[in-house]
Design a protein around this motif. Structure first.
Motif, mmCIF file in Angstrom:
data_model
loop_
_atom_site.group_PDB
_atom_site.id
_atom_site.type_symbol
_atom_site.label_atom_id
_atom_site.label_comp_id
_atom_site.label_asym_id
_atom_site.label_seq_id
_atom_site.Cartn_x
_atom_site.Cartn_y
_atom_site.Cartn_z
ATOM 1 N N TYR A 17 14.583 7.612 -24.601
ATOM 2 C CA TYR A 17 15.528 6.742 -23.915
ATOM 3 C C TYR A 17 16.879 7.438 -23.899
ATOM 4 O O TYR A 17 17.339 7.946 -24.929
ATOM 5 N N ASP A 74 20.949 7.852 -21.600
ATOM 6 C CA ASP A 74 21.868 7.526 -20.507
ATOM 7 C C ASP A 74 21.710 8.537 -19.369
ATOM 8 O O ASP A 74 21.201 9.655 -19.576
ATOM 9 N N ASN A 102 19.569 3.557 -12.519
ATOM 10 C CA ASN A 102 19.183 2.150 -12.599
ATOM 11 C C ASN A 102 18.363 1.863 -13.852
ATOM 12 O O ASN A 102 17.662 2.738 -14.368
ATOM 13 N N LYS A 103 18.436 0.635 -14.307
ATOM 14 C CA LYS A 103 17.791 0.246 -15.564
ATOM 15 C C LYS A 103 16.297 0.560 -15.579
ATOM 16 O O LYS A 103 15.745 0.976 -16.601
ATOM 17 N N HIS A 104 15.582 0.405 -14.450
ATOM 18 C CA HIS A 104 14.138 0.602 -14.417
ATOM 19 C C HIS A 104 13.740 1.921 -13.734
ATOM 20 O O HIS A 104 12.680 2.037 -13.140
ATOM 21 N N THR A 120 15.809 4.755 -19.223
ATOM 22 C CA THR A 120 17.256 4.614 -19.420
ATOM 23 C C THR A 120 17.548 3.963 -20.764
ATOM 24 O O THR A 120 16.752 3.171 -21.281
ATOM 25 N N ASP A 151 19.846 1.839 -21.168
ATOM 26 C CA ASP A 151 20.071 0.414 -20.870
ATOM 27 C C ASP A 151 18.779 -0.376 -21.020
ATOM 28 O O ASP A 151 18.789 -1.512 -21.505
ATOM 29 N N PHE A 152 17.672 0.210 -20.616
ATOM 30 C CA PHE A 152 16.386 -0.463 -20.785
ATOM 31 C C PHE A 152 16.049 -0.609 -22.268
ATOM 32 O O PHE A 152 15.638 -1.676 -22.730
ATOM 33 N N SER A 168 17.929 -3.345 -23.830
ATOM 34 C CA SER A 168 17.449 -4.689 -23.494
ATOM 35 C C SER A 168 16.211 -5.072 -24.296
ATOM 36 O O SER A 168 15.873 -6.245 -24.403
#
Length: 869
Positions: free
Chosen positions: A196, A198, A220-222, A284, A286-287, A290
């Motif tokens: 994972y 950035d 993008n997150k996905h 990412t 960000d994923f 989450s």
């Protein structure tokens, strides 16, 4: 006896004075010196003699320092090569012993050189290597300061915005131990290890993209970037992968159970063998953020932070800035350090933030072994060359009589040595090519014979340096003989020269004993590690990752597995028991007065029983008592650290929840034996649908094959889209000591080669000694000496040398072994007989080597020895 002037100034005068003037001027100087002694005394005469010599040092009286010979070096080289080939042919045994010893030594050096070269290159292929750093944090744990690559997730952005020396910064995370499954449409899933990061990851790290823009693939997150291997498995090509949608099914402990879709935005080439990172897909950050229930704030260290710095920054100043920056944003102050990303591979062990070891220890050790083996092979050459001196007396004498100077003779002997070294290099290359596949199996690497210009120059340089060093002493020794004595057949060997030769034999044997003792120590420690009672049972335990749809049916799966006659127990947990590294300081109890860090085990029922961990007090988790998610079990180290005398029934605060202690297990070692037994806490999963990421199944001994076949069928029933893959707990334990096991294997081979090379030298010296003393042997046998008496005569000197080597090596062996074993918390006890055994082994091998030739010489018919008399 008449007094003589100072020797230094007299020799200086004879050196610079022209031969035509030398005799008359020296006579005047000596006569004047005697007169001054009678008039003024010895001291003043010495002083005036020195002044006279210095005043005479002027161009008009100086000799010409130009050599009278105008040498044709091409012809001289051809002559030396011809002489060398004739000597090789004449003294075949010496030539082949030297060739075999040097080629074996060079082969060892080349293998170690290739291995060290690969070690140094690990993670250095990144273009920004010199500027690429990782943020590390010091945690106080168990009275020590431990260094971890953990930092707050917001740190990356803050560094880039507030610290000018930071050019770029990203957050990242690796979860190699968890993994997951990639699924495309109705195809069977593919196990994959995620990373994972950035956006900017592929710009910071030099993992080459086959498809996609490195600055846009993780926006993008996905978004997802997959490897070439995964692309070929899912889509049969890399070009068709971009824009495709894949499903990612992953189980991450009791926190995450997901099945989400991602769009492929890039394909990266398969990772280099020189990368320490291993991943198949990049998502990412960000994923990842989450997924976790842990808030992304300054008080949680859930990220790894990577930075690119400006050229030549002040690292100490940056460390202070980062420490202050984080401290200003949260309620505690830990120290932060920057470590060069590529340095972590070799310098992976830290104490209080300072690198104190790691794989660099093995690099240094094998570098020393390479030098020792090469030194042993070179010593063989020196000994045999000087021992053969008597057979080349006439050659040297005649050459000197005909005008050859010492420089020419040195050049000849160096030429012979270099010729043997280059031949040995060719043979060593063939040896390396032949055994490189096996060497790769032992080291776990993918080394190839490097034909690059730099590697070839290095190899030739090693061979030439070996040849020059090996020939220096023999060349100076042989070229120093005086022509008159040589042609009379006299060879005056001084006591010092004899001890130089014996000293080299002693050095060889000492190093051989040290290597054997090191191998024996490593072997016994590894045997101790593999057989030590760790406080739990790791035998016959099968492990399966809880991936795909299995988690939805895990209890049904475990029930059917437990029903198998070949299975004793089955359970699940977050992470593996072996090498467990899930800890927290979020623990509190009444009377707490210190910081406390504890290992956390989140488990299913039957975990403690499956691994055979012994209860000391209280009880284990049981379904008979209803829900036990608010109950915990401690180990003895935790009870001691928390200061409880009787912990059963006490309430503590764990992860901000009140929990009751229902049992205490005996201490067990879940990490490597480099570490102390850490405090541990066990807790059941927090909900009905959370069963961990790892399944452990205890099988009956001797029935593993049948058990695995049945388990595979049950697995495919509940999880048809995921391939059935499994491991063994014992293999996981062995992996903790992968470096030590490989070091033990390599050391064993290199120590054996060192002994062989040393014994080759002994064999050559013994053979030559027997040839030189053949007439003496004949006379002794005629006078009644037995075969045993002759053998004892010929082997006595070498036996003494080996015994001296044994005595010298014992303290060296002890100190080296103790230093290495001190790195383990649990280790074997050093005994003196360990090292004496190694010395005796070398002594017996030396006796056997010497005995082969001495017995042969002792059994020769006396008439054959004396027939030319």
């Amino acid at each position: 006896m008449r007094p003589t002037p100072p020797k230094f100034f007299l020799r200086f005068f004879r050196w610079f004075c022209h031969p035509d003037l030398h005799t008359n001027i020296e006579g005047d100087l000596l006569e004047l010196y005697q007169d001054r002694i009678r008039q003024s005394g010895r001291r003043k005469a010495d002083r005036m003699f020195a002044i006279d010599v210095l005043l005479l040092f002027r161009p008009s009286l100086m000799r010409s320092f130009k050599t009278g010979q105008k040498l044709n070096y091409t012809i001289m080289l051809q002559h030396n090569l011809l002489i060398s080939f004739r000597n090789f042919k004449r003294y075949k045994s010496t030539f082949f012993i030297n060739l075999l010893g040097l080629s074996t030594g060079l082969a060892c050096v080349l293998l170690i050189f290739f291995w060290i070269q690969d070690e140094w290159r690990m993670d250095k292929f990144h273009e920004k290597d010199k500027q690429l750093y990782q943020v590390m944090q010091i945690y106080p744990m168990g009275g020590k300061n431990e260094l971890y690559d953990a930092s707050p997730a917001p740190l990356a952005r803050a560094l880039q915005e507030e610290i000018p020396e930071v050019v770029a910064a990203i957050s990242g995370k690796s979860h190699e131990i968890f993994g997951g499954v990639l699924i495309y449409e109705d195809k069977k899933g593919i196990k994959a290890t995620p990373k994972y990061a950035d956006n900017g990851f592929f710009d910071m790290f030099s993992y080459p993209l086959i498809q996609g823009n490195k600055g846009q693939v993780l926006v993008n997150k996905h978004d997802a970037v997959i490897s070439r291997e995964i692309a070929l498995k899912l889509f049969d090509s890399t070009e068709d992968a971009i824009g495709k949608t894949i499903a990612w099914k992953k189980k991450m402990g009791d926190i995450v159970d997901l099945s989400e879709s991602f769009v492929i935005t890039g394909v990266f080439d398969n990772l280099s063998s020189q990368s320490t990172e291993e991943f198949d897909v990049v998502f990412t950050y960000d994923f990842y953020d989450s997924l976790s229930e842990i808030p992304r704030n300054w008080n949680n260290d859930g990220a790894s932070t990577y930075v690119v710095l400006t050229s030549n920054p002040d690292i100490d100043d940056l460390n202070a800035k980062i420490t202050d920056l984080v401290a200003s944003r949260r309620n505690r102050k830990n120290q932060f350090l920057l470590k060069q990303y590529s340095s972590k591979y070799l310098h992976g062990n830290y104490e209080n933030g300072v690198a104190v070891g790691g794989r660099i220890v093995y690099v240094r050790m094998f570098s020393a072994i390479a030098l020792l083996i090469l030194a042993i092979a070179s010593i063989n050459f020196m000994n045999l060359s000087t021992a053969r001196a008597s057979t080349r007396l006439k050659e040297i004498g005649i050459k000197k009589t005909l005008g050859s100077n010492r420089k020419n003779l040195i050049f000849q002997f160096v030429t012979e040595s270099l010729l043997i070294s280059l031949c040995a290099l060719l043979v060593a290359g063939l040896i390396v090519i032949a055994i490189l596949p096996q060497f790769n199996l032992i080291t776990g690497k993918k080394l190839g014979f490097d034909f690059s210009i730099s590697a070839i120059i290095t190899m030739i340089g090693i061979a030439l340096l070996t040849g020059i060093l090996s020939s220096t002493y023999p060349a100076l020794y042989l070229s120093g003989f005086r022509p008159i004595e040589v042609l009379k057949g006299k060879l005056n060997i001084s006591f010092g020269e004899i001890w130089v030769r014996k000293g080299m034999v002693i050095f060889q044997m000492t190093m051989s004993i040290v290597l054997i003792a090191a191998v024996f120590t490593i072997y016994r420690q590894m045997e101790y590690i593999h057989n030590k009672n760790l406080g739990y049972d790791r035998e016959n335990i099968l492990t399966i990752k809880n991936d795909g749809d299995l988690d939805q049916h895990l209890e049904s799966f475990l029930s059917e597995v437990r029903a198998l006659p070949q299975v004793i127990r089955a359970t699940s947990a977050v992470g593996s028991l072996v090498g467990h590294y899930n800890w927290t300081s979020n623990l509190d109890w009444e009377g707490r007065d210190k910081s406390f860090v504890i290992d956390v085990f989140i488990t299913n029922y039957d975990f403690i029983e499956t691994f055979g961990i012994s209860m000391k007090k209280g009880r284990s988790f049981s379904r008979d008592f209803g829900s036990e998610t608010s109950k915990v079990i401690l180990n003895e180290a935790a009870v001691k650290g928390m200061g409880f005398e009787d912990p059963i029934g006490k309430t503590i605060t764990f992860w901000r929840e009140k929990v009751e202690i229902i049992g205490v297990v005996k201490d067990f070692q879940c990490r490597s034996l480099y570490n102390q037994v850490e405090p541990c806490i066990f807790r059941l999963f927090g909900g009905e649908d959370n069963y961990g990421d790892l399944i452990a199944i205890k099988m009956r001994a001797g029935q593993q094959k049948e058990a695995i076949a049945h388990i595979a069928t049950i697995f495919d029933k509940f999880n048809p889209k995921v391939p059935f893959e499994y491991g063994f707990m014992d293999d996981e334990y062995q992996a903790l000591y992968e470096s030590e096991n490989r070091t033990a294997a390599l050391s064993k081979y290199f120590a054996g080669l060192a002994i062989i090379i040393s014994c080759l030298g002994l064999l050559g010296l013994t053979t030559f000694t027997a040839e030189r003393r053949m007439k003496e042997i004949g006379v002794r046998k005629i006078l009644g000496s037995s075969v045993f008496g002759v053998v004892r005569l010929l082997s006595a000197d070498y036996t003494k040398s080996v015994v001296i080597a044994v005595i010298i090596s014992l303290p060296i062996c002890y100190l080296m072994a103790k230093k290495w074993l001190d790195t383990f918390v649990f280790s074997i006890d050093l005994k003196g007989w360990h090292f004496i055994w190694a010395g005796l082994l070398v002594l017996f091998i030396a006796w056997f080597t010497i005995g082969i030739q001495t017995v042969k010489a002792a059994r020769v018919n006396p008439a054959e020895c004396l027939k030319d008399e």
